[in-house]
Design a protein around this motif. Sequence first.
Motif, PDB file in Angstrom:
ATOM      1  N   ASN C  14       0.976  -1.111   0.007  1.00  0.00           N
ATOM      2  CA  ASN C  14      -0.036  -0.117  -0.114  1.00  0.00           C
ATOM      3  C   ASN C  14       0.721   1.335   0.008  1.00  0.00           C
ATOM      4  O   ASN C  14       1.191   1.866   1.099  1.00  0.00           O
ATOM      5  N   GLY C  15       1.137   1.824  -1.131  1.00  0.00           N
ATOM      6  CA  GLY C  15       1.934   2.883  -1.398  1.00  0.00           C
ATOM      7  C   GLY C  15       1.420   4.232  -0.587  1.00  0.00           C
ATOM      8  O   GLY C  15       2.302   4.840  -0.081  1.00  0.00           O
ATOM      9  N   GLN C  16       0.128   4.360  -0.738  1.00  0.00           N
ATOM     10  CA  GLN C  16      -0.303   5.562  -0.114  1.00  0.00           C
ATOM     11  C   GLN C  16      -0.119   5.556   1.620  1.00  0.00           C
ATOM     12  O   GLN C  16       0.233   6.750   2.221  1.00  0.00           O
ATOM     13  N   LEU C  19       3.493   6.575   1.888  1.00  0.00           N
ATOM     14  CA  LEU C  19       3.506   7.972   1.858  1.00  0.00           C
ATOM     15  C   LEU C  19       3.188   8.597   3.337  1.00  0.00           C
ATOM     16  O   LEU C  19       3.659   9.623   3.736  1.00  0.00           O
ATOM     17  N   ASN C  30       8.516  14.419  -0.774  1.00  0.00           N
ATOM     18  CA  ASN C  30       8.213  12.889  -0.568  1.00  0.00           C
ATOM     19  C   ASN C  30       8.306  12.208  -1.967  1.00  0.00           C
ATOM     20  O   ASN C  30       7.786  12.657  -2.961  1.00  0.00           O
ATOM     21  N   VAL C  31       9.191  11.107  -1.824  1.00  0.00           N
ATOM     22  CA  VAL C  31       9.330  10.289  -3.191  1.00  0.00           C
ATOM     23  C   VAL C  31       8.773   8.800  -2.783  1.00  0.00           C
ATOM     24  O   VAL C  31       9.224   8.301  -1.502  1.00  0.00           O
ATOM     25  N   LEU C  32       7.715   8.427  -3.688  1.00  0.00           N
ATOM     26  CA  LEU C  32       7.636   6.790  -3.331  1.00  0.00           C
ATOM     27  C   LEU C  32       8.046   6.253  -4.676  1.00  0.00           C
ATOM     28  O   LEU C  32       7.402   6.823  -5.904  1.00  0.00           O
TER      29      LEU C  32
ATOM     30  N   GLN D  16      -2.232   8.703  -5.337  1.00  0.00           N
ATOM     31  CA  GLN D  16      -2.512   7.151  -5.585  1.00  0.00           C
ATOM     32  C   GLN D  16      -3.148   7.073  -7.034  1.00  0.00           C
ATOM     33  O   GLN D  16      -3.108   6.339  -7.907  1.00  0.00           O
ATOM     34  N   LEU D  19      -0.294   7.761  -9.797  1.00  0.00           N
ATOM     35  CA  LEU D  19       0.132   6.331  -9.930  1.00  0.00           C
ATOM     36  C   LEU D  19      -0.582   5.349 -10.704  1.00  0.00           C
ATOM     37  O   LEU D  19      -0.028   4.727 -11.802  1.00  0.00           O
ATOM     38  N   ASN D  30       8.142   2.954 -11.236  1.00  0.00           N
ATOM     39  CA  ASN D  30       6.894   3.789 -11.058  1.00  0.00           C
ATOM     40  C   ASN D  30       7.624   5.119 -10.059  1.00  0.00           C
ATOM     41  O   ASN D  30       7.748   4.379  -8.714  1.00  0.00           O
ATOM     42  N   VAL D  31       7.459   6.306 -10.167  1.00  0.00           N
ATOM     43  CA  VAL D  31       7.856   7.267  -9.247  1.00  0.00           C
ATOM     44  C   VAL D  31       7.052   8.161  -8.947  1.00  0.00           C
ATOM     45  O   VAL D  31       6.242   8.714  -9.940  1.00  0.00           O
ATOM     46  N   LEU D  32       6.498   8.429  -7.763  1.00  0.00           N
ATOM     47  CA  LEU D  32       5.585   9.559  -7.463  1.00  0.00           C
ATOM     48  C   LEU D  32       6.254  10.548  -6.532  1.00  0.00           C
ATOM     49  O   LEU D  32       6.908   9.939  -5.544  1.00  0.00           O
ATOM     50  N   PHE D  33       6.488  11.671  -7.144  1.00  0.00           N
ATOM     51  CA  PHE D  33       6.866  12.758  -6.303  1.00  0.00           C
ATOM     52  C   PHE D  33       5.883  13.772  -5.825  1.00  0.00           C
ATOM     53  O   PHE D  33       5.099  13.979  -6.496  1.00  0.00           O
ATOM     54  N   LEU D  34       5.685  14.064  -4.348  1.00  0.00           N
ATOM     55  CA  LEU D  34       4.928  15.213  -3.820  1.00  0.00           C
ATOM     56  C   LEU D  34       5.711  16.151  -3.227  1.00  0.00           C
ATOM     57  O   LEU D  34       6.517  15.921  -2.348  1.00  0.00           O
ATOM     58  N   GLY D  35       5.514  17.359  -3.692  1.00  0.00           N
ATOM     59  CA  GLY D  35       6.299  18.508  -3.198  1.00  0.00           C
ATOM     60  C   GLY D  35       5.229  19.025  -1.944  1.00  0.00           C
ATOM     61  O   GLY D  35       4.163  19.526  -2.446  1.00  0.00           O
ATOM     62  N   THR D  36       5.612  19.047  -0.673  1.00  0.00           N
ATOM     63  CA  THR D  36       4.649  19.494   0.316  1.00  0.00           C
ATOM     64  C   THR D  36       4.874  20.873   1.094  1.00  0.00           C
ATOM     65  O   THR D  36       5.958  21.017   0.973  1.00  0.00           O
TER      66      THR D  36
END
Lengths: 96, 96, 147, 147
Positions: C14-16, C19, C30-32, D16, D19, D30-36
């Motif tokens: 569960n990637g979410q 994070l 934040n990187v997943l 999510q 992705l 698969n990469v997810l970047f979140l700038g917070t």
Amino acid sequence: MTIHPPAATPPPLSPTHQLRVKLFAGLAAAASTRLLELPWGGGTAAELKAAVAAAVPAAAALVSSSGVAVGNQYIAPDATIPPEADVALIPPVSGG
Amino acid sequence: MTIHPPAATPPPLSPTHQLRVKLFAGLAAAASTRLLELPWGGGTAAELKAAVAAAVPAAAALVSSSGVAVGNQYIAPDATIPPEADVALIPPVSGG
Amino acid sequence: MPASSPRLLRGAINGQRLLAEVASNAAGANVLFLGTTRGVTDGVATQALEYEAHEPMAVAALETLRNEAMERFGLLGCRIEHRLGVVAVGEASVAIATSAAHRREAFAAAEWLMEKIKANVPIWKCELGPDGGRGWVHPDAMPGGFP
Amino acid sequence: MPASSPRLLRGAINGQRLLAEVASNAAGANVLFLGTTRGVTDGVATQALEYEAHEPMAVAALETLRNEAMERFGLLGCRIEHRLGVVAVGEASVAIATSAAHRREAFAAAEWLMEKIKANVPIWKCELGPDGGRGWVHPDAMPGGFP
């Protein structure tokens, strides 16, 4: 006798033609408006920046470090701005 | 007359002492077992690899490119393997 | 074992949630990363991958890597999970979540961890082909740096 | 505009979903970047950030960057979203999701896109301080490369 100017030549712009310039972020705050109307007889992007700086002295420094966009594209300082252009001043960006 | 060997010296291992070696992945497949029992009179990690290769000739190539772990740590080829060690052969890894 | 420790698991990743577990008010980045099973590798069809591990050694190695990444990259949070058992095409076999004040560290740490995991952690994949064939994957390189 | 096009949005970013939108059976990475939004930057407390954009120009610039990233890094999928309006501490202001056959390309593309977005796309942030103070952020560098 009636003189017909060549159809391809538009009439010269009146110096009181109004150009509308979109402002954003710190520029809009300094000018207290998001849409600055300027008398505009035609000219380059660099000349537009000078005209905006003269109209809004409080924003002069930020104007000088801003880019000029027509439509969705940045234009070069020596590019000419058409009279009806969709013009925006783009101060240094900070998204992300 | 009774001879008492020094207390610090353990009795010599019988050459038929059994060492249990954990196998994984292609090694376990080649040996058809996950836990290989070997006669073990003591020796180094390199000697253990030779003994496993001799016991499971089908896995010899993969054994030669495997590391040896005691507990949760890789050990060097010249490190000694204690008789009751928790030993594993670690073939080249492919997680991720 | 702390909740932030790496985990080997047999259910879906569960990637979410990962994070959420690395989230911090001090984090700007934040990187997943999710490593997923490809349907085709080098022209060969894969039905699924099956993973196994030297479980206690793998968990210990992942914990050591996590601690090193936290320090080396100044992370605010870091979570690592790896699947065991069968992982279908499109599903994630490995997940890394990192958080840091700035993006360079968050990206670099996730990449560094993936390099290290693939090179050193005792986990193995088996390719399951569409015809029922099985093949364990053992790269030529040696684990652990021992010749 | 295709569903994969970049979006400026005023609601919360759903990482999510992004992705899921870049998922592909051909993807191994698969990469997810979140700038917070950070609560503190350089010792100064931030209550929230407020973003505005030259919206049509920003969307066009993001679309151009996305297309360049797809080609340059051989991506299988790429989604970009950026918030406008007020973004509270801890919430994401920008999200990039990439997918590729291998991880190097997925990571490199996400990093490259963040560099380009921060340098060139007409979006601005305003720092909202705990005392009600507001300050637009304008780095010294010029946008668009024009002196």
